[in-house]
Every structure is written in C-alpha cells, then in structure tokens.
Design a protein around this motif. Structure first.
Motif, PDB file in Angstrom:
ATOM      1  N   MET A   1      85.687  92.213  42.675  1.00 56.79           N
ATOM      2  CA  MET A   1      84.720  91.919  43.737  1.00 56.79           C
ATOM      3  C   MET A   1      84.710  90.424  44.038  1.00 56.79           C
ATOM      4  N   THR A   2      84.339  90.058  45.254  1.00 57.95           N
ATOM      5  CA  THR A   2      84.444  88.675  45.699  1.00 57.95           C
ATOM      6  C   THR A   2      83.616  87.723  44.850  1.00 57.95           C
ATOM      7  N   CYS A   3      82.358  88.063  44.553  1.00 60.30           N
ATOM      8  CA  CYS A   3      81.501  87.190  43.747  1.00 60.30           C
ATOM      9  C   CYS A   3      82.111  86.918  42.379  1.00 60.30           C
ATOM     10  N   ASP A   4      82.567  87.957  41.723  1.00 62.00           N
ATOM     11  CA  ASP A   4      83.148  87.799  40.398  1.00 62.00           C
ATOM     12  C   ASP A   4      84.397  86.940  40.445  1.00 62.00           C
ATOM     13  N   ASP A   5      85.203  87.122  41.478  1.00 63.74           N
ATOM     14  CA  ASP A   5      86.426  86.325  41.618  1.00 63.74           C
ATOM     15  C   ASP A   5      86.093  84.862  41.862  1.00 63.74           C
ATOM     16  N   PHE A   6      85.098  84.593  42.715  1.00 64.07           N
ATOM     17  CA  PHE A   6      84.688  83.218  42.966  1.00 64.07           C
ATOM     18  C   PHE A   6      84.165  82.563  41.688  1.00 64.07           C
ATOM     19  N   LYS A   7      83.341  83.304  40.917  1.00 61.12           N
ATOM     20  CA  LYS A   7      82.788  82.742  39.696  1.00 61.12           C
ATOM     21  C   LYS A   7      83.879  82.456  38.656  1.00 61.12           C
ATOM     22  N   ARG A   8      84.903  83.278  38.663  1.00 64.75           N
ATOM     23  CA  ARG A   8      86.001  83.048  37.721  1.00 64.75           C
ATOM     24  C   ARG A   8      86.777  81.788  38.082  1.00 64.75           C
ATOM     25  N   PRO A  11      83.561  78.358  38.321  1.00 64.62           N
ATOM     26  CA  PRO A  11      82.449  78.782  37.459  1.00 64.62           C
ATOM     27  C   PRO A  11      81.181  77.935  37.575  1.00 64.62           C
ATOM     28  N   LYS A  12      81.262  76.713  38.066  1.00 63.01           N
ATOM     29  CA  LYS A  12      80.075  75.861  38.127  1.00 63.01           C
ATOM     30  C   LYS A  12      79.181  76.165  39.331  1.00 63.01           C
ATOM     31  N   TYR A  13      79.667  76.948  40.272  1.00 58.23           N
ATOM     32  CA  TYR A  13      78.878  77.276  41.467  1.00 58.23           C
ATOM     33  C   TYR A  13      78.120  78.574  41.240  1.00 58.23           C
TER      34      TYR A  13
END
Length: 221
Positions: A1-8, A11-13
C-alpha cells in the motif's frame, strides 16, 4: 500500500498515515479566514505535506522554474467506491480574488508533480491508476460584473481567463489536460509525473464560517 511504501522509504515523515472516517486540512496563519477543511466519508491515506514541500528547497537551490517552489495545504490518496484511485489536493485561501485563486491552482499543480516524482519510487506505482482532483477553498466568488471590472484592472489575461472558466460557468468542475496547462508547457516533463486530466473545483466558504465539511463521495466515482 502507498502509505506503507512511503514510510519504508521516508521513515521520518510520520504525517503519512491511514484515516478511517475523516481527514482534515488546517491553515495555521492566525489571520486566516478559511482555517479548516474536513474531508468526510474519506477512508483514505493522508500524505505528509512536508514530504512534498521540502522538495521545494531542492528546486530553489537548483535554480528551477518558480512553479516548483509552490505547495498546497493538504494531500490525500482516496480509493473510490468503484475501485478507482484518486489523488486529492486541497488549498485554502482567505479571500476570493483572481490572483489568489490562480495561485491556488499553481500550488496544486506543483504539489501534484512533486508527489508523482516521489511516487515513482514506489514498487507498484502506475500513473494511469490515479485520477487527480484539486479543491480551492475561499470566500464566495464576487458578482460577475464586479469581478470582471476588478480583473481588467489588476489581473493578467491568463489568470482572468482561468478564474472565469473555474468559477463563472455552469459546469461543476474545470477539467484540464496536460496540454492545457500553460505553466508546464515549456518544462518538458516526463509522462510519469504528469496526468491525463486535472479536475479542479472551487468551493465557497460563507462568512462567518471558517470551516468547511467536504463529502468526498460527491466528487469521486
């Protein structure tokens, strides 16, 4: 999912997250007349706007076009009931004027391009999977005659033409193709950071209200 990919990847955002019922955009300036927009019926993903805004400093150092230095107030990824994915961009303005509304459009356009730059890093990103919607919130539009007189005196023809098309026609939305976006015509950007259509809406927030509740389902299909 997009959120999980962005956080990976970033990670600081931590502002990037899932919400189950509603999402909010807030204008923090003390003198703002439109201070908050609440997106209702919006089980969606909130994209941390700082992740996109901090790209502006890179473009400024690089001497890039001024368009890349602009940012909107809120960004969301919404999965519609028909299975379509929507990128939703929101900009809050305290007043209705031709320069302010046109500036809001450029802020949405810039944030869209920069977000898509980041999304190209995601493993399952496909440009054609997403439809793009932009919402500009402000005080109600002026009477057409008053607006026309003011625009002749203070606005560039391109700005006035845009605002007339967005705010003073019977159509519910202004749908622009990439070719119609004069602001990116000479930038010659890659297709993956662009869009087929940018659907724009102007939303009036009547005084003395400073909050608007937007039912997302009315605008997506």
């Amino acid at each position: 999912m997009t959120c999980d990919d962005f956080k990976r990847i970033f990670p600081k955002y931590q502002g990037t997250r899932y919400v189950s019922d509603k999402a909010e955009v807030e204008e923090t300036r003390e003198n703002a007349k439109v201070r908050k927009v609440v997106l209702e019926n919006s089980c969606c993903q909130v994209i941390d706007p700082l992740m996109v805004k901090e790209l502006s400093s890179f473009f400024e150092k690089a001497g890039s076009d001024n368009l890349f230095l602009k940012d909107c107030d809120g960004i969301f990824l919404y999965d519609g009931s028909q299975g379509k994915k929507h990128l939703i961009f929101c900009e809050l303005k305290s007043e209705f004027s031709t320069p302010k509304i046109y500036e809001g459009y450029k802020q949405i356009l810039s944030s869209c391009i920069k977000l898509k730059m980041l999304m190209n890093l995601l493993p399952n990103y496909r440009k054609d999977d997403y439809e793009v919607l932009g919402f500009i919130f402000s005080r109600p539009k002026k009477d057409l005659r008053d607006w026309y007189k003011q625009s002749l005196l203070s606005s560039k023809n391109r700005e006035a033409s845009f605002v007339r098309r967005l705010c003073y026609t019977k159509e519910s939305a202004y749908k622009l193709t990439t070719k119609e976006c004069f602001e990116i015509k000479d930038l010659k950007l890659g297709e993956n950071v662009l869009f087929d259509t940018l659907e724009l809406h102007h939303i009036a927030v009547d005084a003395p209200n400073n909050t608007y509740r937007l039912d997302v389902e009315q605008y997506v299909s």
